[in-house]
Structures are given as structure tokens and as C-alpha cells.
Design an enzyme around this catalytic site. Structure first.
Site, mmCIF file in Angstrom:
data_model
loop_
_atom_site.group_PDB
_atom_site.id
_atom_site.type_symbol
_atom_site.label_atom_id
_atom_site.label_comp_id
_atom_site.label_asym_id
_atom_site.label_seq_id
_atom_site.Cartn_x
_atom_site.Cartn_y
_atom_site.Cartn_z
ATOM 1 N N LYS A 191 25.855 16.894 104.104
ATOM 2 C CA LYS A 191 26.957 16.444 104.929
ATOM 3 C C LYS A 191 27.669 17.620 105.601
ATOM 4 O O LYS A 191 28.446 17.421 106.528
ATOM 5 C CB LYS A 191 27.984 15.710 104.038
ATOM 6 C CG LYS A 191 27.458 14.446 103.407
ATOM 7 C CD LYS A 191 28.535 13.844 102.492
ATOM 8 C CE LYS A 191 28.097 13.958 101.081
ATOM 9 N NZ LYS A 191 28.998 13.351 100.081
ATOM 10 N N GLY A 192 27.424 18.824 105.088
ATOM 11 C CA GLY A 192 28.212 19.992 105.525
ATOM 12 C C GLY A 192 28.168 20.284 107.014
ATOM 13 O O GLY A 192 29.128 20.817 107.576
ATOM 14 N N GLU A 221 22.430 23.713 110.574
ATOM 15 C CA GLU A 221 22.914 23.913 109.198
ATOM 16 C C GLU A 221 24.320 24.501 109.239
ATOM 17 O O GLU A 221 24.688 25.199 110.189
ATOM 18 C CB GLU A 221 21.916 24.834 108.460
ATOM 19 C CG GLU A 221 22.255 25.205 107.041
ATOM 20 C CD GLU A 221 22.383 24.041 106.067
ATOM 21 O OE1 GLU A 221 23.157 23.107 106.350
ATOM 22 O OE2 GLU A 221 21.759 24.102 104.992
ATOM 23 N N ASP A 222 25.099 24.227 108.197
ATOM 24 C CA ASP A 222 26.455 24.776 108.150
ATOM 25 C C ASP A 222 26.463 26.240 107.708
ATOM 26 O O ASP A 222 27.091 27.084 108.333
ATOM 27 C CB ASP A 222 27.359 23.928 107.228
ATOM 28 C CG ASP A 222 26.767 23.710 105.831
ATOM 29 O OD1 ASP A 222 25.631 24.145 105.552
ATOM 30 O OD2 ASP A 222 27.452 23.063 105.004
ATOM 31 N N ASP A 258 22.985 30.589 102.477
ATOM 32 C CA ASP A 258 23.446 31.442 101.393
ATOM 33 C C ASP A 258 22.211 32.100 100.769
ATOM 34 O O ASP A 258 21.678 33.064 101.316
ATOM 35 C CB ASP A 258 24.219 30.540 100.428
ATOM 36 C CG ASP A 258 24.936 31.300 99.329
ATOM 37 O OD1 ASP A 258 25.254 32.458 99.532
ATOM 38 O OD2 ASP A 258 25.180 30.703 98.265
ATOM 39 N N LYS A 287 25.434 34.098 105.107
ATOM 40 C CA LYS A 287 25.870 35.102 104.117
ATOM 41 C C LYS A 287 24.661 35.971 103.784
ATOM 42 O O LYS A 287 23.966 35.711 102.803
ATOM 43 C CB LYS A 287 26.312 34.412 102.826
ATOM 44 C CG LYS A 287 27.663 33.755 102.858
ATOM 45 C CD LYS A 287 27.976 33.280 101.430
ATOM 46 C CE LYS A 287 29.060 32.261 101.389
ATOM 47 N NZ LYS A 287 29.171 31.622 100.053
ATOM 48 N N VAL A 302 33.563 29.765 101.038
ATOM 49 C CA VAL A 302 34.401 29.272 102.131
ATOM 50 C C VAL A 302 34.346 27.748 102.257
ATOM 51 O O VAL A 302 33.364 27.121 101.850
ATOM 52 C CB VAL A 302 33.995 29.918 103.483
ATOM 53 C CG1 VAL A 302 34.282 31.402 103.480
ATOM 54 C CG2 VAL A 302 32.524 29.655 103.815
ATOM 55 N N ASP A 312 32.437 22.064 102.052
ATOM 56 C CA ASP A 312 33.255 21.515 100.981
ATOM 57 C C ASP A 312 33.214 22.383 99.732
ATOM 58 O O ASP A 312 32.343 23.233 99.562
ATOM 59 C CB ASP A 312 32.733 20.131 100.595
ATOM 60 C CG ASP A 312 31.415 20.209 99.812
ATOM 61 O OD1 ASP A 312 30.475 20.870 100.311
ATOM 62 O OD2 ASP A 312 31.322 19.649 98.711
ATOM 63 N N ARG A 330 36.582 19.350 103.623
ATOM 64 C CA ARG A 330 35.716 19.292 104.808
ATOM 65 C C ARG A 330 36.512 19.126 106.103
ATOM 66 O O ARG A 330 36.052 19.489 107.176
ATOM 67 C CB ARG A 330 34.737 18.105 104.695
ATOM 68 C CG ARG A 330 33.706 18.243 103.589
ATOM 69 C CD ARG A 330 32.623 17.185 103.775
ATOM 70 N NE ARG A 330 31.800 16.984 102.589
ATOM 71 C CZ ARG A 330 30.744 17.725 102.260
ATOM 72 N NH1 ARG A 330 30.395 18.728 103.016
ATOM 73 N NH2 ARG A 330 30.047 17.469 101.168
HETATM 74 P P1 IMP Z 1 21.492 28.017 99.694
HETATM 75 O O1 IMP Z 1 20.373 27.168 99.247
HETATM 76 O O2 IMP Z 1 21.941 28.968 98.617
HETATM 77 O O3 IMP Z 1 21.232 28.749 100.993
HETATM 78 O O4 IMP Z 1 22.738 27.068 99.892
HETATM 79 C C1 IMP Z 1 23.004 26.477 101.091
HETATM 80 C C2 IMP Z 1 23.976 25.340 100.923
HETATM 81 O O5 IMP Z 1 24.956 25.626 99.918
HETATM 82 C C3 IMP Z 1 24.759 25.124 102.202
HETATM 83 O O6 IMP Z 1 24.136 24.183 103.034
HETATM 84 C C4 IMP Z 1 26.087 24.622 101.673
HETATM 85 O O7 IMP Z 1 26.043 23.220 101.506
HETATM 86 C C5 IMP Z 1 26.244 25.272 100.342
HETATM 87 N N1 IMP Z 1 27.073 26.511 100.414
HETATM 88 C C6 IMP Z 1 26.667 27.785 100.325
HETATM 89 N N2 IMP Z 1 27.686 28.645 100.435
HETATM 90 C C7 IMP Z 1 28.780 27.879 100.610
HETATM 91 C C8 IMP Z 1 30.176 28.184 100.801
HETATM 92 O O8 IMP Z 1 30.641 29.342 100.853
HETATM 93 N N3 IMP Z 1 30.996 27.116 100.946
HETATM 94 C C9 IMP Z 1 30.558 25.829 100.909
HETATM 95 N N4 IMP Z 1 29.280 25.497 100.748
HETATM 96 C C10 IMP Z 1 28.398 26.514 100.586
HETATM 97 MG MG MG Z 2 24.819 22.109 103.297
#
Ligand code: IMP
Ligand code: MG
Length: 179
Positions: free
Chosen positions: A42-43, A98-99, A102, A130, A152, A158, A164
């Protein structure tokens, strides 16, 4: 500013300006192509809604939902597809919106899954990145802002489904999420 937010990292004005820039670039790059914009629920929903209106091209939309963190603040690497695309993407030019990236584990899983369906092209537009936290290599065609390793919220992002609706990107106070 919301009481749970320690500082504003990206203001509403900065977000609006960046969305316009990204939309203009995408408009150039996809001119004459059949574009399918895919929102990751949903982000990305708020970013997606704004970005679409900054793209001056005929396009179609679709939505996927994948699980990421639950109530924690770091990725487990275990990803579940909660809602698949409605459309067949074979031969389409797919832009995944994508939002935030990470570790990259969530998106890597999705991209591998989508590329097996033989789209004509597959690219990523993320609002936030990030880079310090990356665990897998992902090619980002469009990146709004590279940010430091802080948790964040706002503009769709969220923590435990909250925040959100904040109209800016804010750094969440660590005491809110530490257990
Ligand atoms: P990844 O698999 O570690 O890249 O995580 C990605 C997902 O984690 C993103 O689509 C977000 O939904 C969530 N996410 C990662 N960092 C943050 C943050 O700082 N705030 C909120 N959601 C985050
Ligand atoms: Mg997400």
C-alpha cells in the site's frame, strides 16, 4: 508536525517538485510505447496517484500487494504475494512504482517474478532509496531521493499502518518503534 515525528526530511513542496521531474522524464522515455504502471500496495499509493498525473502519456495501471515488514522495521527477506496483477504483462512495458527501497529483498522478489512473465521491458521508479541498507543489486531507472538510514513515514509510508496520510516524509521518533 506530528508528535511522533522527530524531523521533516522531505517537505510537501520538495515532493511535488520531484514528482513533476520524474513524471516529465518518464513521459520522455516512454513516448510512443505502451506503458503499464504498476503500483505496489500500500506504501506507493500516494506517490503513484501523484506520479500518474505528472505523466503526459496514455497509460494503463495495475496493482500488486506484497508483504514486507508486518510491525517490524526491517525486512525478513520472506516475501509473500498478497495480490497479483490483474493483467497479463507479456509484451508490455512495465514500470513498477515503489515507495522505498531498503534491503531490496522485497522488490527483487517481485522483479524476478514479473520478468518470468516476459514483459517487453521492466523498470523501477522509486520515490526513496536507502542505499546503505541494500543487500541485493537492483537497477533503479528512476529514483526520487536517496536518504540516510532512518525509519521514515508519511506520503504513503507507514509504521504499523499509521502515518500514511502525513503530507511530508518525516523521521519517526525511535521510541515509537523500539521494543
Ligand atoms: P526491503 O525489502 O528491505 O527493500 O523493504 C522495502 C519495503 O519495506 C518498502 O516497500 C516499505 O514498505 C518498507 N520500508 C522500508 N524502509 C521503510 C521506512 O523507512 N519507512 C517505512 N517503510 C519502510
Ligand atoms: Mg512497500
Amino acid at each position: 508536525m506530528h508528535l511522533d515525528v522527530e524531523s521533516i526530511l522531505i517537505t510537501t513542496e520538495q515532493l511535488q517538485e520531484k514528482v513533476k521531474e520524474l513524471g516529465a522524464q518518464i513521459t520522455k522515455d516512454y513516448k510512443g510505447k505502451d506503458l503499464l504502471a504498476v503500483c505496489i500496495l500500500k506504501g506507493s499509493v500516494i506517490f503513484f496517484a501523484d506520479l500518474l498525473r505528472a505523466i503526459d502519456l496514455p497509460l494503463e495501471t495495475d496493482f500488486v500487494a506484497i508483504s514486507s515488514y508486518g510491525h517490524s522495521t526491517s525486512s525478513s527477506g520472506v516475501v509473500r504475494l498478497l495480490k497479483d496483477l490483474d493483467q497479463n504483462i507479456q509484451g508490455r512495458n512495465v514500470l513498477v512504482v515503489e515507495d522505498i527501497i531498503d534491503s531490496g529483498l522485497t522488490l527483487k522478489y517481485l522483479l524476478d517474478n514479473l520478468s518470468s512473465r516476459k514483459p517487453a521491458s521492466l523498470a523501477v521508479c522509486t520515490l526513496l532509496d536507502k542505499p546503505e541498507r541494500r543487500m541485493v543489486d537492483i537497477d533503479l531507472a528512476y529514483n526520487g531521493f536517496s536518504i540516510p538510514d532512518k525509519f521514515v513515514v508519511g506520503y504513503g509510508l507507514d509504521y504499523a499502518e499509521k502515518y500514511r496520510n502525513l503530507p511530508y516524509i518525516g523521521v519517526l521518533k525511535p521510541e515509537i518503534y523500539k521494543d
